[in-house]
Scaffold this motif. Structure first.
Motif, PDB file in Angstrom:
ATOM      1  N   LEU A 165       0.858  -1.184   0.000  1.00 60.58           N
ATOM      2  CA  LEU A 165       0.000   0.000   0.000  1.00 60.58           C
ATOM      3  C   LEU A 165       0.895   1.234   0.000  1.00 60.58           C
ATOM      4  O   LEU A 165       1.753   1.382   0.876  1.00 60.58           O
ATOM      5  CB  LEU A 165      -0.911   0.018   1.230  1.00 60.58           C
ATOM      6  CG  LEU A 165      -1.759   1.289   1.429  1.00 60.58           C
ATOM      7  CD1 LEU A 165      -2.744   1.470   0.279  1.00 60.58           C
ATOM      8  CD2 LEU A 165      -2.489   1.246   2.774  1.00 60.58           C
ATOM      9  N   ILE A 166       0.704   2.099  -0.971  1.00 59.83           N
ATOM     10  CA  ILE A 166       1.465   3.346  -1.040  1.00 59.83           C
ATOM     11  C   ILE A 166       0.544   4.501  -0.685  1.00 59.83           C
ATOM     12  O   ILE A 166      -0.552   4.640  -1.243  1.00 59.83           O
ATOM     13  CB  ILE A 166       2.089   3.531  -2.433  1.00 59.83           C
ATOM     14  CG1 ILE A 166       3.271   2.565  -2.576  1.00 59.83           C
ATOM     15  CG2 ILE A 166       2.535   4.970  -2.660  1.00 59.83           C
ATOM     16  CD1 ILE A 166       3.949   2.596  -3.918  1.00 59.83           C
ATOM     17  N   LEU A 167       0.982   5.319   0.260  1.00 60.54           N
ATOM     18  CA  LEU A 167       0.220   6.467   0.748  1.00 60.54           C
ATOM     19  C   LEU A 167       0.998   7.727   0.384  1.00 60.54           C
ATOM     20  O   LEU A 167       2.030   8.027   0.980  1.00 60.54           O
ATOM     21  CB  LEU A 167       0.024   6.363   2.261  1.00 60.54           C
ATOM     22  CG  LEU A 167      -0.698   5.100   2.752  1.00 60.54           C
ATOM     23  CD1 LEU A 167      -0.661   5.011   4.273  1.00 60.54           C
ATOM     24  CD2 LEU A 167      -2.137   5.066   2.245  1.00 60.54           C
ATOM     25  N   ALA A 168       0.478   8.474  -0.594  1.00 59.57           N
ATOM     26  CA  ALA A 168       1.222   9.604  -1.152  1.00 59.57           C
ATOM     27  C   ALA A 168       0.894  10.920  -0.457  1.00 59.57           C
ATOM     28  O   ALA A 168       0.730  11.950  -1.097  1.00 59.57           O
ATOM     29  CB  ALA A 168       0.954   9.703  -2.653  1.00 59.57           C
ATOM     30  N   GLY A 169       0.805  10.888   0.870  1.00 56.15           N
ATOM     31  CA  GLY A 169       0.706  12.117   1.649  1.00 56.15           C
ATOM     32  C   GLY A 169      -0.700  12.550   2.005  1.00 56.15           C
ATOM     33  O   GLY A 169      -1.688  12.125   1.408  1.00 56.15           O
ATOM     34  N   ASP A 170      -0.774  13.411   3.040  1.00 60.87           N
ATOM     35  CA  ASP A 170      -2.030  13.955   3.563  1.00 60.87           C
ATOM     36  C   ASP A 170      -3.006  12.854   3.973  1.00 60.87           C
ATOM     37  O   ASP A 170      -4.209  12.934   3.700  1.00 60.87           O
ATOM     38  CB  ASP A 170      -2.683  14.909   2.551  1.00 60.87           C
ATOM     39  CG  ASP A 170      -2.100  16.314   2.636  1.00 60.87           C
ATOM     40  OD1 ASP A 170      -1.199  16.526   3.466  1.00 60.87           O
ATOM     41  OD2 ASP A 170      -2.544  17.191   1.881  1.00 60.87           O
ATOM     42  N   ILE A 171      -2.478  11.834   4.630  1.00 59.64           N
ATOM     43  CA  ILE A 171      -3.341  10.789   5.183  1.00 59.64           C
ATOM     44  C   ILE A 171      -3.930  11.273   6.502  1.00 59.64           C
ATOM     45  O   ILE A 171      -5.107  11.072   6.782  1.00 59.64           O
ATOM     46  CB  ILE A 171      -2.549   9.481   5.394  1.00 59.64           C
ATOM     47  CG1 ILE A 171      -1.882   9.063   4.075  1.00 59.64           C
ATOM     48  CG2 ILE A 171      -3.459   8.378   5.907  1.00 59.64           C
ATOM     49  CD1 ILE A 171      -2.834   8.901   2.914  1.00 59.64           C
ATOM     50  N   GLY A 172      -3.120  11.916   7.312  1.00 59.99           N
ATOM     51  CA  GLY A 172      -3.577  12.454   8.584  1.00 59.99           C
ATOM     52  C   GLY A 172      -2.434  13.190   9.253  1.00 59.99           C
ATOM     53  O   GLY A 172      -1.326  13.266   8.713  1.00 59.99           O
TER      54      GLY A 172
END
Length: 712
Positions: free
Chosen positions: A45-52
């Motif tokens: 899973l890649i999370l490219a920012g502004d998740i929290g």
């Protein structure tokens, strides 16, 4: 690897070397944000920012849940990760996320090598803002008003730690550092014949990556970079976020993809089941686990069984049963303003501030233009593109900054297309009966009444309210808080040359000091700790002032009653019901309304803070419902749903709300409601101009909250 060109179809002998899911901009910092359920269709899973935000528990909870589902989670920071905090502190908190679980890999100028020579490169890659756009972006973008950074000042022989807001120079410097790191890592990977996958928050290219309104506002530099030249071998895949517009395209030989959720009201093209696969022959393959499109579904069912057509047409008809927006009521605070006054030791006087004290700044004007553009996007189906008197009514308090905010907001709400602008738009004004179509502005009326007569946007002459303020000020809660701050009050008195005895005294000074700090003209004593305490004092003061049912009824009651009256007119289809009513007011208006609905908390509403009262018609049961949202940021426009006390959900039935609301609203006309309650009071008939008969502390308080007889 060779010089490969991306292709969409793998060869017969191609082998999958990398497979991932991608998402960004989940914005878990907003408590009302709803994250769609998503299946696990890849091991990464890649999370490219502004998740929290790392200082809030929602981010850690989300990551820990996903650690049970994915073998690897690669995560980069977005700009919102740093909001309401110091850049350096938040970066450390983000790096500490790696200690939560071995599956988490927070990357800040860092890489990770996966099997099959796949090299992950991760960094925020702040955008580079050009010199010609720096001034406007520094004003319009909330990053530069909500992210702080550490600094130092020399005072004599001592070095003092300070805190200041970040600037465009800061983000440009970070961009240069991060881009240089990326280029170095790409060069290394090329020598090592590695497949490079890049994760950034800001977009690498401005081609087809931006929503139109960011281009129209000329703030595209704040969201994208010009790094098309980097999209070549060995960079196979570049994933990003930030723009709130999902894309999937090929730039040179690199696939550039984003999958962004965005805010609750936005349509971003987010795909909860997006999977991306890379192959060793340079191909990629994407498969979305979605149902067939409607056209295919229709014809396949039609061929099989005509009775099922009834079901199809029932589904089509059910669209008409969805809630339909029929009206809205918008209450907002004015934009950025100058201080109301200067304290004794301040280094700046009224002449330093453009137009003097208490005035809307250029920054404030631009903030409201942008809010107006957001409102245009949100209510595009409700409002005509040109002003129609029967559908819009704008009301403002009788203060310059509120009136100017309303006019600025209307520039954004009723824009003229850029392609209609000409060098000589005023050259043809010979016909006095026709408005020139090319003039880039529409004149729209903003209504107000004198402060002495205004109960909707202020308290006007209301002796009872000021009696209540005296009671709150001398009450146990405020006295206890004041006692806790006594040592700080002594320092504040010395720094400002002003007497500070209680919470409200400090509140008055905090207003001026915080604005000076925003413009980097505060004293050296206004360090990080001092500013944080002043912000706390402002939030506490507002909270306790309107925590009383009587004070929030007196301030919010007439405003809510006016909104309620228009709602009834819309429901009964009366011609005097406006589709949209806008109220341009002040921070106290916002806090009072929040308190009225038991939704307030310790905070100071930022400039342009907005309350939305959306009225819906529900065809399914021929009823109406009200949904209230609070936009408590100057630029993010993400709404917190407010659930009124009698309602079981945010979409509140008018029939449920009516008895509760009518019981809470003022029962009599406001002149009667405002009559003094003290039997021996000499305050009977007192107005703002006679407030100086009250004690000095209350005089100062009223000066900051009601500078012209209306709310601050």
């Amino acid at each position: 690897m060779g010089n490969q060109t991306s292709k969409t179809t793998p060869g017969p002998n191609a082998k999958a070397i990398f497979q991932t899911m991608l998402m960004s901009d989940l914005h878990l910092e907003f408590s009302q944000q709803v994250i769609p359920k998503f299946p696990v269709v890849a091991s990464i899973l890649i999370l490219a920012g502004d998740i929290g935000r790392p200082d809030l528990p929602s981010l850690q909870k989300f990551l820990l849940v996903q650690c049970q589902r994915f073998e690897h989670i690669f995560y980069v920071a977005g700009n919102h990760c740093f909001y309401e905090g110091e850049y350096e502190t938040r970066l450390q908190q983000l790096q500490e996320l790696n200690n939560l679980h071995p599956h988490i890999h927070f990357l800040h100028n860092q890489s990770y090598l996966l099997p099959f020579n796949v090299r992950i490169l991760g960094t925020t890659l702040w955008s580079h803002v050009s010199e010609e756009k720096a001034s406007a972006i520094g004003v319009l973008l909330n990053d530069y008003h909500h992210i702080w950074t550490r600094g130092e000042k020399l005072e004599g022989d001592a070095t003092i730690q300070t805190r200041r807001l970040i600037t465009v120079d800061d983000t440009n410097r970070w961009h240069a550092q991060q881009h240089a790191w990326l280029l170095e890592e790409i060069s290394k990977a090329r020598k090592n014949r590695e497949h490079v996958v890049i994760i950034t928050h800001h977009a690498p290219s401005r081609h087809h990556t931006l929503p139109k309104y960011n281009v129209d506002l000329d703030i595209d530099d704040a969201f994208v970079n010009d790094h098309d030249a980097d999209c070549v071998d060995p960079v196979r895949l570049w994933m990003y976020g930030h723009t709130h517009a999902s894309t999937d395209l090929i730039i040179k030989s690199t696939r550039v993809v984003s999958n962004q959720l965005g805010y609750a009201h936005e349509t971003t093209g987010f795909r909860p089941n997006l999977r991306i696969t890379l192959y060793d022959d340079g191909a990629y393959y994407e498969k979305e686990y979605v149902t067939a499109n409607f056209e295919q579904l229709f014809f396949s069912i039609m061929l099989r069984s005509s009775p099922i057509l009834l079901l199809i047409f029932h589904i089509i008809g059910s669209v008409d049963q969805e809630a339909r927006l029929i009206g809205t009521h918008i209450v907002y605070r004015h934009g950025d303003r100058t201080p109301i006054f200067a304290y004794s030791t301040s280094s700046v006087s009224a002449s330093f501030w453009h137009n003097g004290f208490g005035q809307l700044t250029r920054r404030g004007q631009l903030q409201h233009i942008r809010l107006g553009q957001h409102l245009r996007q949100r209510y595009s189906r409700l409002l005509n593109t040109t002003y129609v008197a029967s559908e819009l009514y704008v009301r403002s308090s009788d203060s310059d900054r509120a009136l100017m905010s309303a006019y600025s907001n209307l520039v954004g709400l009723y824009p003229i297309s850029k392609d209609k602008l000409k060098e000589k738009i005023l050259s043809n004004l010979s016909n006095q009966d026709e408005w020139p179509e090319l003039l880039p502005w529409q004149p729209i009326p903003v209504h107000t009444v004198p402060a002495s007569e205004d109960y909707i946007m202020g308290v006007s002459q209301c002796p009872y309210f000021f009696e209540l303020v005296e009671q709150i000020q001398s009450g146990e809660q405020v006295r206890n808080i004041s006692n806790d701050f006594q040592e700080f009050f002594r320092h504040l008195s010395n720094w400002t040359g002003s007497e500070v005895n209680n919470l409200f005294d400090a509140w008055i000074l905090a207003d001026a000091i915080l604005i000076e700090a925003l413009y980097n003209v505060s004293g050296s004593w206004a360090d990080t700790m001092t500013l944080a305490k002043l912000e706390q004092i402002v939030g506490l003061s507002f909270y306790y002032l309107f925590d009383s049912p009587d004070t929030n009824r007196l301030i919010a009651g007439p405003l809510i009653a006016d909104i309620w009256s228009n709602i009834q007119n819309l429901i009964t289809n009366q011609s005097r019901g406006y589709k949209t009513k806008i109220y341009s007011g002040h921070d106290a208006s916002i806090v009072a309304v929040l308190s009225f609905f038991d939704a307030n908390y310790f905070h100071h509403p930022p400039y342009c803070a907005t309350l939305l009262f959306d009225l819906y018609y529900l065809p399914a049961n021929n009823s109406y419902a009200l949904k209230i949202e609070y936009l408590n940021s100057s630029d993010s426009f993400a709404g917190y749903a407010i659930q009124p006390p009698p309602c079981s959900e945010a979409m509140c039935s008018i029939d449920v709300l009516r008895p509760w609301l009518e019981n809470r609203l003022p029962k009599q006309d406001m002149k009667t409601e405002c009559m003094p309650r003290k039997s021996s009071s000499s305050m009977a008939g007192i107005g703002f101009n006679k407030m100086y008969q009250i004690d000095v502390i209350l005089i100062s308080f009223v000066f900051i909250l009601f500078p012209t007889g209306s709310l601050n």
